[in-house]
Structures are given as C-alpha cells and as structure tokens.
Design a protein around this motif. Structure first.
Motif, mmCIF file in Angstrom:
data_model
loop_
_atom_site.group_PDB
_atom_site.id
_atom_site.type_symbol
_atom_site.label_atom_id
_atom_site.label_comp_id
_atom_site.label_asym_id
_atom_site.label_seq_id
_atom_site.Cartn_x
_atom_site.Cartn_y
_atom_site.Cartn_z
ATOM 1 N N THR A 13 0.826 -1.205 0.000
ATOM 2 C CA THR A 13 0.000 0.000 0.000
ATOM 3 C C THR A 13 0.860 1.254 0.000
ATOM 4 O OG1 THR A 13 -0.105 0.199 2.388
ATOM 5 C CG2 THR A 13 -1.752 -1.199 1.379
ATOM 6 N N ALA A 14 0.233 2.334 -0.440
ATOM 7 C CA ALA A 14 0.968 3.588 -0.531
ATOM 8 C C ALA A 14 1.066 4.272 0.828
ATOM 9 C CB ALA A 14 0.286 4.503 -1.528
ATOM 10 N N VAL A 15 0.083 4.035 1.710
ATOM 11 C CA VAL A 15 0.154 4.704 3.012
ATOM 12 C C VAL A 15 1.212 4.021 3.871
ATOM 13 C CG1 VAL A 15 -2.183 5.607 3.205
ATOM 14 C CG2 VAL A 15 -1.720 3.282 3.926
ATOM 15 N N GLN A 16 1.953 4.797 4.580
ATOM 16 C CA GLN A 16 2.976 4.238 5.446
ATOM 17 C C GLN A 16 2.415 4.108 6.852
ATOM 18 O OE1 GLN A 16 5.986 2.947 4.698
ATOM 19 N NE2 GLN A 16 5.119 3.167 2.658
ATOM 20 N N ILE A 17 2.014 2.896 7.216
ATOM 21 C CA ILE A 17 1.610 2.760 8.613
ATOM 22 C C ILE A 17 2.823 2.305 9.396
ATOM 23 C CG2 ILE A 17 -0.886 2.464 8.714
ATOM 24 C CD1 ILE A 17 -0.459 -0.465 8.328
ATOM 25 N N PRO A 18 3.075 2.981 10.514
ATOM 26 C CA PRO A 18 4.269 2.649 11.276
ATOM 27 C C PRO A 18 4.219 1.214 11.775
ATOM 28 C CG PRO A 18 2.899 4.272 12.405
ATOM 29 C CD PRO A 18 2.269 4.030 11.098
ATOM 30 N N MET A 19 5.345 0.525 11.671
ATOM 31 C CA MET A 19 5.472 -0.843 12.189
ATOM 32 C C MET A 19 5.167 -0.822 13.676
ATOM 33 S SD MET A 19 6.446 -3.322 10.271
ATOM 34 C CE MET A 19 7.684 -4.567 10.458
ATOM 35 N N GLU A 20 4.560 -1.865 14.177
ATOM 36 C CA GLU A 20 4.389 -2.021 15.624
ATOM 37 C C GLU A 20 3.512 -0.949 16.264
ATOM 38 O OE1 GLU A 20 5.301 -4.561 17.685
ATOM 39 O OE2 GLU A 20 5.773 -5.552 15.821
ATOM 40 N N ALA A 21 2.693 -0.275 15.464
ATOM 41 C CA ALA A 21 1.735 0.657 16.057
ATOM 42 C C ALA A 21 0.354 0.046 15.888
ATOM 43 C CB ALA A 21 1.807 2.015 15.383
#
Ligand code: UDP
Ligand code: MG
Length: 319
Positions: A148-156
C-alpha cells in the motif's frame, strides 16, 4: 464544561477487566487536571460487561459515557463510534483489556501539546504473545507496507491520540471496511510515535483469532491498494506472452519436420495452471466487487441501542 480529553475504549466481553480499566484511566486522567471523558463502547458483549459499564456510568456520570451497540460490529467499528461520539480536543483510542497501559496517555498528550496532531503509541516491547501471533503480525505489517501507498508505522496498533482537526478529517471517511490505523495515516497532519511496553492480558482472552486477523489484512489491502488487481493483469500478460512463445516454438519444430513435445500430461498441466490462475483472478476481482457492493448499499456503519451520558442528555437516551 466540554471535556478537553476523550478516552475511547471498545469493550467486548471484558467483565474481569472493565472496572479495573476505568479505575486506572480515572487515576491517570484526574492527574492531568483538565476536564476529561471516557467513552466506553459495548460492542455487543455477551457477558456481564454491559451491566458493569452502566454501573461505572452511574458511579461517575460526569466522566463516563457508555454506548451500547445493537450487536457485535467488531473492534474497528467500535472505535469508529467512539471517535464519532468523543467531544474532546484530543481523543485517545485505547484497548480496554489493559494491554495498553493508560499510564502512557500523558506521554501522548505531551507530544500533542508540542503541536503534533497524531501521536501513535509504538510497541517497543510485547509481553506474553504467542510466537504465532508475533509472526503473523510481523508478516501482516510487512505485507501492508509493501503493498500500500500509506505508510503505517510498524508495531503501532490502534492505541493513539488524534487531535480534533485530524479527527474531523477522519470522520469524513465513512467507508464500510475499515482499517482505522491506515486511515489515520492517510489523513496526514503532523504525526509522531511514542514507544511503550505492551503487556500481556491479565484476564480474558484475545478476541482476535486468526480468522479476524485475516479479514483485517484483507480490508487493509483492498482498502489501500490496487496491487492484487494489477497482479491479475500482469499475470495474464505474462501467461499470454509465454503461450505465444510456446505456440511459435511448436510451429517451428513442426515445420522443421520434428515431432513437437506432446503428451496429455503437458496439456493437462497447462489447463489446470491457467484455469487456476483465472479463478484466482476472478476471486480477487470478487473481493473488490463485494466491497463495492457493500459501499453502494450505504448501510449505517453501526447501530446504537442506547447511549448513557455525554452531550445529548445526562440520562438514558434511546436512539
Ligand atoms: N474488541 C471489540 N470488539 C471485537 C473484538 C475486540 O470491541 O469484536 C475490543 C476488546 O475488548 C479489546 C480490543 O478490542 O479492548 C482489542 O481486542 P483484543 O484484546 O481481543 O485483541 P488483541 O489485543 O489480542 O490484538
Ligand atoms: Mg488485547
């Protein structure tokens, strides 16, 4: 006075924990010295939690709002409802099972005071999770990151603070299949992470079995990526090219007087492979079409049976 801070917590069969959760949230929030509210969402519990939640509201009507869903709509919709009802300038979403310690909330608020509109809590340590959960969660995050284009922070997870401005933007996204943490990333604004230690459950059990994790992963991927659709396109293009080359090769062999590679095994193999690939593509298409169908029906995201407390009325209110 309207609350300055809202704490939103979904509850699904947490009878052993809900009272302790309220106590800890109250201790933390009272320490901040500004008006606050706790919005508890009863996501169709089957245990004693709803009665306990009403009790907590009776004890502390000034701070506690209880939203009873008409049935179980799931974690993501429960936090959506909580954010819809929250009145604070800063809204914190937190699990009610005490895996996310409420004592981290002041850290989130401190960053918010520095001017960040979204402050997400990042699990720097995870206690008491099975290797399977950790492994699948890790795989899940990597997959979402790459597709995906959105960057969701790892481990959040969903434990985060959202400012009123960012929240109003988020509330305009009324999609049915929701992966809230990616939606929060998508709205942008100034975002930052704060590390915390995630604890093991002290009571009750996880309501996120593999089946639900899988659904969440599908929602995340289809909600934020067209990659699977492109996969069918590129797979089709490659298969067509290979098919053309094969036909050409066979023709050349034939013209040069040789018996080309033959045999039913090869034919059966090819037919199975292509048939499988086609069904897979149709299946992927189906996932998206089904989601379009869900969107066009425009059903409400969730249904509320009763709200106790909050802005509308201090007493019981039927919706
Ligand atoms: N939850 C909910 N509805 C559901 C499943 C879970 O409101 O259908 C709540 C649950 O009470 C908890 C939070 O969502 O406060 C996270 O769920 P859980 O602890 O089961 O997930 P895990 O921490 O294992 O990922
Ligand atoms: Mg949990």
């Amino acid at each position: 006075m309207p609350p300055r801070f809202s704490v939103v917590a979904p509850v699904y069969n947490e009878e052993e924990l809900v009272q302790a959760f309220y106590q800890r949230v109250r201790d933390v929030m009272e320490g901040l010295g500004e008006p606050w509210e706790l919005v508890l969402i009863n996501d169709g519990c089957h245990d004693r939690s709803p009665a306990l939640m009403d009790e907590i509201h009776e004890q502390d009507p000034e701070h506690v709002v209880v939203i009873h869903f008409s049935r179980n709509f799931g974690h993501q919709l429960a936090i959506t409802a909580g954010m819809d009802y929250a009145r604070g300038d800063a809204v914190v979403v937190i699990d009610s099972d005490l895996q996310d310690p409420p004592e981290v909330i002041p850290d989130l608020i401190a960053k918010w005071r520095e001017g960040y509109e979204v402050v997400y809590a990042v699990r720097s340590e995870r206690e008491g999770e099975t290797w399977f959960k950790l492994f699948t969660a890790d795989l899940f995050y990597r997959l979402i990151q790459s597709l995906t284009a959105v960057q969701i922070p790892m481990e959040a997870g969903d434990f985060r603070l959202v400012d009123r401005g960012a929240l109003e933007a988020l509330k305009r996204m009324r999609e049915q299949h929701r992966f809230v943490r990616a939606m929060v990333s998508w709205v942008g604004f100034r975002q930052i992470g704060v590390p915390y230690k995630r604890f093991a459950r002290t009571a009750g059990e996880s309501k996120y079995p593999f089946r639900k994790m899988f659904k969440l992963a599908l929602d995340a991927i289809t909600g934020f990526s067209m990659f699977p659709l492109k996969l069918a396109l590129w797979g089709g293009a490659i298969a067509t090219a290979l098919g053309g080359l094969l036909a050409l090769g066979l023709l050349i062999l034939r013209l040069s007087g040789q018996t080309p590679l033959a045999g039913q095994g090869l034919t059966a193999g090819l037919v199975l492979f292509l048939g499988g690939a086609q069904l897979l593509s149709v299946g992927i298409l189906g996932e998206y079409v089904g989601r379009i169908y869900d969107e066009v029906r425009r059903r409400p995201l969730y249904l509320v049976r009763e709200v106790r407390g909050g802005a509308v009325d201090e007493t019981t209110q039927e919706l």
